[in-house]
Design a protein around this motif. Structure first.
Motif, PDB file in Angstrom:
ATOM      1  N   TYR A   1      83.240  73.442  64.343  1.00 38.58           N
ATOM      2  CA  TYR A   1      83.177  73.209  65.788  1.00 38.58           C
ATOM      3  C   TYR A   1      84.577  73.169  66.396  1.00 38.58           C
ATOM      4  O   TYR A   1      84.807  73.732  67.481  1.00 38.58           O
TER       5      TYR A   1
ATOM      6  N   TYR B   1      69.657  72.563  75.637  1.00 39.80           N
ATOM      7  CA  TYR B   1      70.544  72.952  74.527  1.00 39.80           C
ATOM      8  C   TYR B   1      70.196  72.169  73.259  1.00 39.80           C
ATOM      9  O   TYR B   1      70.065  72.767  72.171  1.00 39.80           O
TER      10      TYR B   1
ATOM     11  N   ILE C   1      68.641  73.651  69.724  1.00 45.28           N
ATOM     12  CA  ILE C   1      69.268  73.460  68.416  1.00 45.28           C
ATOM     13  C   ILE C   1      68.261  72.918  67.414  1.00 45.28           C
ATOM     14  O   ILE C   1      68.162  73.401  66.277  1.00 45.28           O
TER      15      ILE C   1
ATOM     16  N   MET D   1      75.318  76.862  64.935  1.00 45.10           N
ATOM     17  CA  MET D   1      76.497  76.590  65.745  1.00 45.10           C
ATOM     18  C   MET D   1      77.219  77.871  66.132  1.00 45.10           C
ATOM     19  O   MET D   1      77.641  78.047  67.282  1.00 45.10           O
TER      20      MET D   1
ATOM     21  N   THR E   1      76.228  68.135  69.232  1.00 39.09           N
ATOM     22  CA  THR E   1      75.838  69.378  68.578  1.00 39.09           C
ATOM     23  C   THR E   1      75.626  69.175  67.082  1.00 39.09           C
ATOM     24  O   THR E   1      74.615  69.610  66.515  1.00 39.09           O
TER      25      THR E   1
END
Length: 437
Positions: A165, A330, A334, A347, A372
């Motif tokens: 990330y 979002y 995921i 990702m 995330t």
């Protein structure tokens, strides 16, 4: 076709190729090359591919990937995971459902010296599950605890997902590691509360008809200290060096790998053949991660060239959906993708699209990254993909153990993770306080 139409078709084409079974990295490269060629021509597409390969992989930072992977594999083979469980089993054995709580804490500590969820799932399925079964816990609960707590490996630093990330978002790896500490502790506490609530209100889920509630491991204080020294030394070397400012992330990875190698050699758990196999496995994992990063970088540049992220930002942020509607969509996307593909791939597919929107929405990108990673980790426990579940099934080697039994055991921890995500959304300082000091 306009560039935006080309970018939109490229996203649809990538989804179709993944659904048909094409390897994600190859699919991203093919779609990105075709997309740039359609917008700017073949010559520009070829030059961009070469530039991406050069720019995305020559960074000194990327040396941290093989070093942390090697450290994790060395720690696994040197039986540090078993020692960690023994220590917490001794400390918490007399607590209600104490072996379950011990497994969570042992996984949290083990995560701080490996950074790989799959390593945690492999080790503790062989160490914690037989011990819990011996003391009267149901197999469903025992495997569920291991599956649930294994996700801490990708949140508590050092974390491979945090590194990925940080590269994608152009954030500091050190700050991302710091941002994982608070949420990692929160998740471990929420898991422990979940275990205690299950033991209080759903005893049949946790315990067999007969169980020994006072079971403790038969090791003395001296053994506890002896087993704790390698764990504490490795954590002090890696995390102390990193956060003390003595080492950068790559140097911390090198120091950790060297320390793990010394521990493995002192314990005589490493011979020439096994060391060679570890080096080969480290190389295979590293190459697969770096290839995916290369493909994702090319995909990101193609999307930026097409203008799709800008258009999506306008749609989400100026329309009725708004920034928080985008965030909810979002996170749900995921979690849904986690049922189908692996964590890093999720990702690398979504971040090139989502990061520009998150930035335009004014979100703190470190906080966004923590959300995330936690949401991605939910996918390790959800069917039909549930990678941690399949790792446990493989490591247990019990023919009568059903995958569905492990999924049922891990479901309470999926709920606990969703609660943790909600808390991090409501209280962003959980993730950002240390990182923004």
């Amino acid at each position: 076709m306009s560039p935006v139409e080309v970018g939109s078709l490229s996203i649809i084409a990538l989804i179709v190729l993944i659904y048909l079974g094409m390897p994600i990295g190859i699919g991203m490269l093919a779609v990105s090359f075709a997309g740039v060629a359609a917008i700017r021509g073949d010559a520009v597409s070829l030059r961009m591919l070469g530039a991406v390969a050069n720019d995305s992989l020559r960074e000194y930072l990327f040396a941290v990937v093989p070093l942390f992977v090697l450290m994790g594999l060395l720690v696994t083979i040197s039986r540090v995971g078993k020692d960690t469980f023994d220590v917490f089993q001794k400390l918490l054995g007399r607590v209600t459902a104490g072996l379950g709580v011990a497994t969570v804490f042992a996984n949290a500590v083990f995560a701080a010296i490996t950074g790989i969820s799959i390593a945690s799932a492999t080790v503790f399925s062989r160490v914690a599950v037989p011990e819990m079964r011996r003391h009267g816990y149901t197999r469903k609960f025992a495997t569920g605890v291991v599956a649930g707590s294994s996700v801490l490996g990708m949140l508590i630093p050092p974390s491979l997902l945090m590194i990925v990330y940080a590269v994608m978002a152009e954030e500091s790896v050190g700050r991302m590691f710091l941002a994982g500490i608070g949420p990692g502790i929160l998740l471990a506490v929420v898991f422990c509360i979940t275990i205690l609530l299950l033991a209080r209100f759903s005893k049949s889920f946790v315990f067999e008809a007969t169980h020994d509630s006072d079971a403790t491991v038969d090791i003395g204080l001296l053994d506890v200290v002896r087993k704790s020294i390698p764990i504490a030394a490795l954590m002090l070397l890696v995390l102390g060096g990193l956060y003390g400012g003595f080492l950068n992330p790559t140097e911390a990875g090198a120091a950790g790998a060297a320390g793990a190698l010394v521990i493995a050699l002192l314990r005589r758990s490493l011979d020439r053949k096994s060391f060679w196999n570890l080096l080969v496995e480290s190389g295979q994992i590293t190459v697969s991660v770096l290839f995916l990063i290369l493909a994702a970088t090319f995909f990101s540049r193609m999307l930026a060239l097409s203008g799709v992220p800008r258009e999506l930002a306008d749609i989400f942020l100026s329309g009725p959906v708004g920034p928080w509607g985008f965030l909810l969509f979002y996170l749900l996307l995921i979690i849904a993708l986690g049922c189908l593909i692996d964590s890093i791939s999720i990702m690398l597919i979504l971040l090139p699209i989502a990061l520009p929107i998150a930035s335009a929405a004014g979100f703190d990108l470190i906080w966004f990254g923590v959300l995330t990673v936690v949401a991605v980790e939910v996918g390790l426990l959800t069917p039909p993909f549930g990678l941690s579940v399949y790792v446990i099934k493989s490591a247990m080697n019990e023919p009568d153990l059903r995958v569905g039994e492990i999924f049922r055991g891990s479901f309470p921890f999926v709920v606990a993770m969703i609660v943790a995500i909600a808390l991090i959304v409501i209280f962003p300082s959980i993730a950002t306080f240390l990182a923004r000091l």
